[in-house]
Design a protein around this motif. Structure first.
Motif, PDB file in Angstrom:
ATOM      1  N   VAL A  29      -3.264   1.271   4.166  1.00 19.30           N
ATOM      2  CA  VAL A  29      -4.486   0.564   4.565  1.00 19.30           C
ATOM      3  C   VAL A  29      -5.216   1.282   5.706  1.00 19.30           C
ATOM      4  O   VAL A  29      -6.438   1.461   5.642  1.00 19.30           O
ATOM      5  N   PRO A  30      -4.548   1.726   6.771  1.00 21.48           N
ATOM      6  CA  PRO A  30      -5.270   2.460   7.822  1.00 21.48           C
ATOM      7  C   PRO A  30      -5.929   3.743   7.311  1.00 21.48           C
ATOM      8  O   PRO A  30      -7.000   4.127   7.784  1.00 21.48           O
ATOM      9  N   GLN A  31      -5.278   4.400   6.351  1.00 26.28           N
ATOM     10  CA  GLN A  31      -5.889   5.597   5.767  1.00 26.28           C
ATOM     11  C   GLN A  31      -7.147   5.236   4.988  1.00 26.28           C
ATOM     12  O   GLN A  31      -8.158   5.946   5.055  1.00 26.28           O
ATOM     13  N   ASP A  60       0.829  -1.195   0.000  1.00 27.23           N
ATOM     14  CA  ASP A  60       0.000   0.000   0.000  1.00 27.23           C
ATOM     15  C   ASP A  60       0.867   1.250   0.000  1.00 27.23           C
ATOM     16  O   ASP A  60       2.097   1.180  -0.052  1.00 27.23           O
ATOM     17  N   GLY A  61       0.190   2.397   0.063  1.00 27.04           N
ATOM     18  CA  GLY A  61       0.868   3.672   0.214  1.00 27.04           C
ATOM     19  C   GLY A  61       1.947   3.939  -0.811  1.00 27.04           C
ATOM     20  O   GLY A  61       1.785   3.677  -2.010  1.00 27.04           O
ATOM     21  N   VAL A  84      -4.144  -5.671   7.147  1.00 23.91           N
ATOM     22  CA  VAL A  84      -5.366  -5.997   6.415  1.00 23.91           C
ATOM     23  C   VAL A  84      -6.382  -6.645   7.354  1.00 23.91           C
ATOM     24  O   VAL A  84      -7.588  -6.383   7.270  1.00 23.91           O
ATOM     25  N   ASP A  85      -5.895  -7.480   8.271  1.00 23.12           N
ATOM     26  CA  ASP A  85      -6.801  -8.083   9.242  1.00 23.12           C
ATOM     27  C   ASP A  85      -7.450  -7.008  10.112  1.00 23.12           C
ATOM     28  O   ASP A  85      -8.652  -7.062  10.401  1.00 23.12           O
ATOM     29  N   TRP A 126      -4.711  -0.624  -9.556  1.00 26.17           N
ATOM     30  CA  TRP A 126      -5.574  -1.765  -9.224  1.00 26.17           C
ATOM     31  C   TRP A 126      -6.052  -1.774  -7.785  1.00 26.17           C
ATOM     32  O   TRP A 126      -6.952  -2.513  -7.437  1.00 26.17           O
ATOM     33  N   SER A 127      -5.453  -0.998  -6.901  1.00 24.53           N
ATOM     34  CA  SER A 127      -5.958  -0.938  -5.531  1.00 24.53           C
ATOM     35  C   SER A 127      -5.577   0.409  -4.940  1.00 24.53           C
ATOM     36  O   SER A 127      -4.878   1.207  -5.563  1.00 24.53           O
ATOM     37  N   THR A 128      -6.051   0.663  -3.729  1.00 25.91           N
ATOM     38  CA  THR A 128      -5.879   1.986  -3.146  1.00 25.91           C
ATOM     39  C   THR A 128      -4.407   2.365  -3.007  1.00 25.91           C
ATOM     40  O   THR A 128      -3.574   1.544  -2.637  1.00 25.91           O
TER      41      THR A 128
END
Length: 999
Positions: free
Chosen positions: A117-119, A87-88, A164-165, A111-113
């Motif tokens: 992930v926390p953001q 991420d990021g 992710v969990d 394809w993904s953010t």
């Protein structure tokens, strides 16, 4: 820095929403806010959705404001952008920018953010909370009438990773999170900002943001891994689970053939992903096991159809080697996958749909039992999120009934329609370049692409507005200011204006420009013509003009000059006026009466006409007292295909004879050589003649490269003309035409592929060969007068270089269009008499009332027969297309006191440089995310950008960069050294849009 998104605090998000709604009646630029039918809400995942659609996992669900914009536009199902362990910044480095091209079918290479992930979690919680608040406050729907659906990938190890969990668990229960407490605390502390929200409501907002998930897997993920992930999500996380399937499930051969059939043969891919992705034989038993597993636990299982389609970058679409295709090119593939799933599982397996959905098909999908439907490509096009608003209108009658299965019959009908419906077929021709020259200016970036692309700069927005209001006489007066032939151009003009029209991004035909011209002419001719005659100006005595040729160029020249008081005499060799349009173009394309109306109009100011008067010498006319001679004789010389004079029938000779009604005996097999509009006319005329069975059009390139207008190609095909591509005529022996078989060679520097002979030949039956190539110019008049021309008789300009001698139309350009002939006539009139054509120029920018322009944004024509208005978007009054198409709402249109037009401010912190605004900006070099005045939220971001823009220092002072110079100024001071438009825009942001300034 422009490509780094800066999530905004919940306080700013809500202040923005509340202030924009109060002052502008909009939320994040969405004016068409939708109130949904709460009673008809549909059950799903033990929740409810008031409409069965929303944004797909992608750019439209990556930030809180994107989700809010979708909600207020009527979306009620949100497939949140995929999160993964990478991420990021790590992920951002893997995504080349720009990363989205949605001009027709859509391509992307993200394809993904790109957030951490926390953001991403925080963005989704903020959006969840905000949607609940505005649902209650503005009465848009029930606060429990929408659903958030998670999307995670791409392997089990990553999904089990701590971050992710934590994301999954937080979405299941956000109550313990910092962001939840931030949202709750702000709402409770600001109850005075609401009329319908109280503390009890705030406390009632459920902390379960999502209890459903879509498993997204990368291409090549093994079936066992896909099932392990799904099993984990179902058994360990207790989530309603969908598996996102790839189009590769259909197999390479099917996908390749289907895309070829629909005209997408230029899209390049091999069988790699088809071999490595999930296979049908593995998918079916896997789905059966997972259906049973979910049933045991009281959860829903379904499939998401489909993921995007991986294809190769071959035309520099994006700065990557592989990209992902979506949109209308994906529709037929996805609906076929849905048909196969419905057939295999007797309609009992739930299908969530994404792959080319639009307002044109979304209701049919729902009626077939396929829902929810998510969209990305459609809302990345002009109109943006407000396209959702129109879709919401398709679902005002929902009955609240649960999913009852997928109808195989209904899905099959949709699939069958997808094979023939133009909505899903690529046109024969590549889409035209709808751009005007230059880059978008820093301020006042308003243009009218239709008018700019028109050879005569027709005042199109002005007359379209008049037609819409039923002011046909006004409309015709506006038209004839620049266009002397409204009936002819209203019928057979190739309308480059329509191809440049921004509305063409909504519907292929764009605004009804040409048809509206003809309507105005037919409605108002009888009222306008007598008034024109009454306006005739006495001869000025200084000029006396002879026009050689009474075709479009000659008629238009006479009209413009006599209107200005210059006497004109037309010398026409034939017995009637109209030129090629009168004598050659078939009656089924344009009625003789319409040609006569234009001739009558052009003579309204007193032009004289001598028919059957062939001019042999320009000097003779000058000797008769004419000060100026305009040559407008057309291009009547026959071309040649090299078969020999006796073997070829000249196309103009043939068409003229056919139009006179002569009996023509061509035999059973007619071959037309050429591929322009005249060739299409010849083929269609031949097809109608007695005794002709087959008409074949021979061209050495492909259909996509034929120079004829696409509508003429379509009409010829509809008439049964056979197109013989990649054939070059070689010899005619008796009734047999031998042709070289050609192939397209390697692209040259411009990308054009020239045909080269393969060494093979074919034979075609040919009782008659009509040559429709290279009609030429008779240069004898030029030669006698000393006018220089090129080897084809063409001139570089209307001014010939010989005093008092001018040229206009085909005899200057070679075979061209009527509107280009009118452009030449106007140029001659300017040169001879100083004619000014700008009487209505200012009306174009005032043509579209602001409220009308906004009302038309986002609305597609659902029923062409009942779309009676022109649907002009009024680009000269309200453009803002870069605001429409920005998924992040980073381009904001604001009202600036002291400036006539709205100005666009680019908010740096909300932009990740996806590039979508550049795709649709009307300017050729336009990149609004680079070109527009940019609002920065931090010193660091301003330093890391080269954009011209500003940063708030304190309430009165701003750091401003313009033209490479940085200065700190008070925007209340007059002598700041800034362009006034810049100073006023910054001051307007401070005074009227303070919510844009991050606190």
């Amino acid at each position: 820095m422009s490509d780094i998104m800066r999530p905004i605090p919940f306080s700013q998000l809500m202040n923005w929403i509340i202030e924009e709604h109060k002052t502008q009646g909009a939320i994040f630029g969405v004016r068409k806010m939708v109130t949904t039918n709460q009673e008809g809400a549909l059950p799903i995942f033990d929740e409810r959705i008031e409409t069965p659609f929303g944004p797909a996992a992608g750019p439209n669900t990556q930030l809180a404001q994107n989700i809010v914009a979708s909600y207020v536009a009527g979306s009620r199902f949100f497939e949140l952008k995929t999160v993964q362990v990478m991420d990021g910044e790590e992920l951002s480095k893997c995504v080349n920018k720009p990363c989205i091209v949605a001009q027709d079918e859509c391509y992307n290479c993200e394809w993904s953010t790109e957030l951490e992930v926390p953001q991403a979690f925080a963005e989704y919680v903020k959006a969840w909370f905000a949607c609940h608040l505005i649902a209650r406050e503005y009465g848009l729907g029930s606060p429990d009438g929408f659903v958030f659906n998670m999307s995670v990938g791409y392997d089990l190890e990553g999904i089990k990773s701590p971050k992710v969990d934590a994301y999954i668990e937080g979405m299941k229960d956000a109550s313990g999170s910092d962001v939840w407490n931030e949202c709750r605390a702000w709402a409770l502390a600001n109850l005075d900002k609401f009329e319908h929200v109280d503390a009890a409501f705030v406390e009632s907002i459920p902390a379960r943001v999502s209890n459903s998930i879509t498993e997204s897997t990368l291409h090549g993920c093994p079936p066992a891994e896909i099932e392990r992930i799904a099993t984990y999500l179902i058994t360990e996380k207790g989530l309603n689970t969908y598996i996102k399937c790839n189009p590769t499930l259909l197999g390479y051969e099917f996908a390749r053939q289907r895309l070829n059939e629909l005209g997408f043969d230029y899209i390049v891919f091999d069988d790699t992903h088809f071999r490595e992705d999930l296979q049908w034989a593995d998918a079916v038993p896997m789905f059966e096991r997972l259906i049973a597993l979910c049933a045991e636990r009281g959860l829903e299982f379904g499939v998401k159809l489909t993921n995007t389609f991986p294809v190769d970058v071959t035309r520099n679409e994006l700065p990557s080697t592989e990209m992902y295709m979506s949109g209308r090119s994906l529709f037929s593939l996805t609906i076929e996958a849905a048909r196969r799933i419905a057939e295999q599982f007797d309609g009992k397996l739930r299908i969530s749909y994404s792959g080319g959905a639009t307002v044109y098909n979304i209701r049919a999908l729902y009626d077939a039992g396929i829902w929810p439907v998510t969209l990305a490509t459609d809302v990345l096009k002009p109109g943006g999120y407000e396209r959702f608003s129109q879709m919401a209108g398709e679902f005002t009658d929902l009955d609240g009934k649960p999913f009852a299965g997928v109808s195989l019959e209904a899905v099959t009908a949709i699939q069958t329609d997808s094979l023939t419906n133009p909505l899903y077929k690529k046109p024969l021709r590549p889409l035209p370049d709808r751009k005007v020259a230059g880059k978008s200016p820093l301020s006042d970036c308003f243009t009218t692409p239709c008018r700019t692309s028109c050879p005569i700069q027709q005042d199109i927005p002005a007359y379209l507005a008049a037609v819409d209001e039923g002011r046909y006489e006004d409309a015709l007066n506006i038209i004839i200011e620049r266009n002397a032939l409204p009936f002819i151009t209203g019928t057979i003009c190739p309308h480059p204006c329509g191809r440049a029209c921004e509305r063409a991004f909504y519907e292929p035909e764009g605004a009804q420009i040409r048809a509206s011209k003809l309507k105005a002419a037919r409605e108002a001719m009888t009222a306008v013509l007598p008034k024109l005659r009454a306006q005739a100006i006495a001869n000025d005595g200084e000029r006396n003009v002879a026009v050689i040729g009474g075709g479009p160029a000659g008629l238009a020249t006479a009209f413009f000059l006599t209107r200005a008081g210059v006497p004109v005499t037309i010398f026409e060799a034939r017995d009637s006026l109209g030129g090629v349009v009168r004598h050659v173009i078939p009656e089924f394309r344009i009625a003789s009466d319409d040609i006569s109306h234009d001739a009558e109009l052009c003579l309204a100011f007193g032009a004289k006409v001598q028919l059957n008067a062939r001019v042999e010498s320009i000097d003779e006319l000058k000797a008769q007292g004419f000060t100026d001679v305009v040559v407008a004789t057309g291009a009547w010389m026959p071309g040649s295909a090299g078969l020999g004079e006796d073997a070829e029938l000249d196309v103009l000779e043939f068409l003229e004879a056919a139009k006179r009604g002569e009996k023509l005996e061509l035999g059973e097999d007619v071959v037309v050589i050429g591929a322009g509009n005249t060739a299409m006319d010849a083929a269609r005329v031949a097809k109608r003649l007695a005794g002709v069975k087959n008409v074949r059009l021979v061209y050495r390139r492909t259909k996509k490269q034929m120079p004829a207008d696409e509508e003429e190609l379509d009409l010829a095909l509809a008439d049964g003309v056979e197109f013989c591509e990649l054939l070059a005529p070689k010899a005619l022996n008796g009734a047999v035409l031998t042709c070289d078989v050609m192939e397209l060679g390697e692209p040259d520097a411009s990308g054009r592929r020239s045909p080269v002979a393969t060494g093979e030949t074919v034979e075609l039956s040919a009782t008659t060969v009509i040559c429709a190539v290279g009609e030429g110019i008779d240069a004898s008049l030029y030669d006698a007068a000393g006018v220089e021309h090129d080897r084809r008789g063409r001139l570089a300009a209307t001014s010939t270089g010989v005093e008092g001698v001018w040229a206009a139309g085909d005899c200057r350009r070679g075979p061209a269009t009527v509107v280009e002939a009118i452009a030449d006539a106007a140029e001659v009139a300017r040169a001879i008499a100083g004619v000014d054509f700008n009487k209505y120029a200012d009306c174009n920018e005032q043509a579209g009332r602001e409220d009308t322009c906004y009302e038309r944004k986002g609305s597609l024509c659902r029923d062409k027969r009942n779309c009676t208005k022109t649907r002009c978007l009024g680009c000269g009054s309200v453009c803002e297309v870069c605001c429409d198409v920005c998924p992040n709402r980073a381009n904001v249109a604001i009202k600036v006191p002291g400036l006539a037009k709205h100005q666009v401010v680019h908010v740096d912190g909300m932009c990740n440089e996806c590039g979508n605004c550049a795709v649709f900006c009307p300017y050729q070099e336009g990149r609004p995310y680079k070109d527009k005045l940019t609002l920065f939220w931090s010193e660091q971001d301003m330093e890391n950008s080269e954009n011209e823009g500003f940063l708030a220092v304190d309430e009165d002072h701003f750091k401003v960069r313009v033209a490479g110079t940085v200065r700190t100024v008070s925007v209340d001071a007059v002598n700041t050294g800034l362009p006034e438009a810049v100073r006023l825009t910054i001051r307007a942001v401070r005074d009227n849009y303070p919510y844009l300034l991050k606190k």
